[in-house]
Scaffold this motif. Structure first.
Motif, PDB file in Angstrom:
ATOM      1  N   ALA A 137       0.342  -3.347  -6.245  1.00 53.18           N
ATOM      2  CA  ALA A 137       0.659  -2.028  -5.698  1.00 53.18           C
ATOM      3  C   ALA A 137      -0.631  -1.223  -5.626  1.00 53.18           C
ATOM      4  N   VAL A 138      -1.023  -0.861  -4.416  1.00 51.34           N
ATOM      5  CA  VAL A 138      -2.260  -0.121  -4.181  1.00 51.34           C
ATOM      6  C   VAL A 138      -1.903   1.314  -3.811  1.00 51.34           C
TER       7      VAL A 138
ATOM      8  N   ASP B 175       0.864  -1.172   0.000  1.00 54.10           N
ATOM      9  CA  ASP B 175       0.000   0.000   0.000  1.00 54.10           C
ATOM     10  C   ASP B 175       0.901   1.221   0.000  1.00 54.10           C
ATOM     11  N   MET B 176       0.552   2.198  -0.846  1.00 55.12           N
ATOM     12  CA  MET B 176       1.364   3.401  -0.971  1.00 55.12           C
ATOM     13  C   MET B 176       0.501   4.629  -0.690  1.00 55.12           C
TER      14      MET B 176
ATOM     15  N   VAL C 218       7.384  -0.129 -10.863  1.00 61.54           N
ATOM     16  CA  VAL C 218       5.982  -0.068 -11.255  1.00 61.54           C
ATOM     17  C   VAL C 218       5.422   1.245 -10.714  1.00 61.54           C
ATOM     18  N   GLU C 219       4.481   1.806 -11.461  1.00 57.83           N
ATOM     19  CA  GLU C 219       3.886   3.084 -11.095  1.00 57.83           C
ATOM     20  C   GLU C 219       2.377   2.910 -10.971  1.00 57.83           C
ATOM     21  N   ALA C 220       1.771   3.600 -10.008  1.00 62.81           N
ATOM     22  CA  ALA C 220       0.319   3.532  -9.829  1.00 62.81           C
ATOM     23  C   ALA C 220      -0.243   4.942  -9.679  1.00 62.81           C
ATOM     24  N   GLU C 221      -1.275   5.206 -10.423  1.00 64.20           N
ATOM     25  CA  GLU C 221      -1.975   6.489 -10.339  1.00 64.20           C
ATOM     26  C   GLU C 221      -2.746   6.564  -9.020  1.00 64.20           C
ATOM     27  N   PRO C 222      -3.094   7.761  -8.572  1.00 69.18           N
ATOM     28  CA  PRO C 222      -3.860   7.904  -7.331  1.00 69.18           C
ATOM     29  C   PRO C 222      -5.172   7.112  -7.379  1.00 69.18           C
ATOM     30  N   GLY C 223      -5.441   6.376  -6.308  1.00 67.18           N
ATOM     31  CA  GLY C 223      -6.682   5.605  -6.209  1.00 67.18           C
ATOM     32  C   GLY C 223      -6.711   4.337  -7.035  1.00 67.18           C
ATOM     33  N   LYS C 224      -5.618   3.973  -7.659  1.00 61.98           N
ATOM     34  CA  LYS C 224      -5.573   2.799  -8.542  1.00 61.98           C
ATOM     35  C   LYS C 224      -4.756   1.667  -7.927  1.00 61.98           C
ATOM     36  N   THR C 225      -5.045   0.468  -8.392  1.00 62.79           N
ATOM     37  CA  THR C 225      -4.292  -0.728  -8.029  1.00 62.79           C
ATOM     38  C   THR C 225      -3.680  -1.306  -9.289  1.00 62.79           C
TER      39      THR C 225
END
Length: 133
Positions: free
Chosen positions: A54-55, A31-32, A89-96
């Motif tokens: 990645a959350v 969780d990020m 790995v990259e995750a946008e806000p609110g995305k998993t």
């Protein structure tokens, strides 16, 4: 005496449970948020395929960047560090985001950082430990 025994048993159960996270896993979940990885330490088997979920529960883009063995970033993550990345790995806000990678074959400790500007300075770091399978 019974109370002392119960307390000792609870402490032992806590220690066993807490240390159980040190077992190698091929499935990771992180969780990020601003400015922390939860958990911040991971143990994986060398050379195996690893699946990571990645959350991003934060308000900005977060990255999970594994540096090459023996490489750490300096004062902040920057362009000079790009060549020392093992995987990211990259995750946008609110995305998993779920992704896979092959674990390094060299056992040891690898630095994990968020590559978003200013996040390393704010303490968004972790540790990946690779162990022999």
């Amino acid at each position: 005496m019974r109370k002392v025994f119960s307390t000792i048993m609870l402490v032992c159960m806590f220690i066993v449970t807490a240390c159980g996270g040190n077992r190698p896993s091929t499935n990771l979940k992180v969780d990020m948020v601003e400015f922390i990885f939860t958990p911040a330490e991971f143990v994986i088997p060398a050379g195996q395929e690893i699946t990571i979920t990645a959350v991003n529960n934060g308000a900005v883009i977060h990255e999970f960047v594994i540096m090459n063995f023996g490489q750490t970033i300096g004062d902040d993550f920057g362009d000079e560090d790009e060549g020392n990345i093992y995987w990211e790995v990259e995750a946008e806000p609110g995305k998993t985001v779920t992704a896979t990678f092959t674990a390094p074959t060299e056992p040891g400790e690898y630095q994990v950082v968020c590559g978003t500007e200013g996040h390393f300075i704010a303490g968004m770091v972790g540790k990946l430990t690779v162990v022999a399978p």
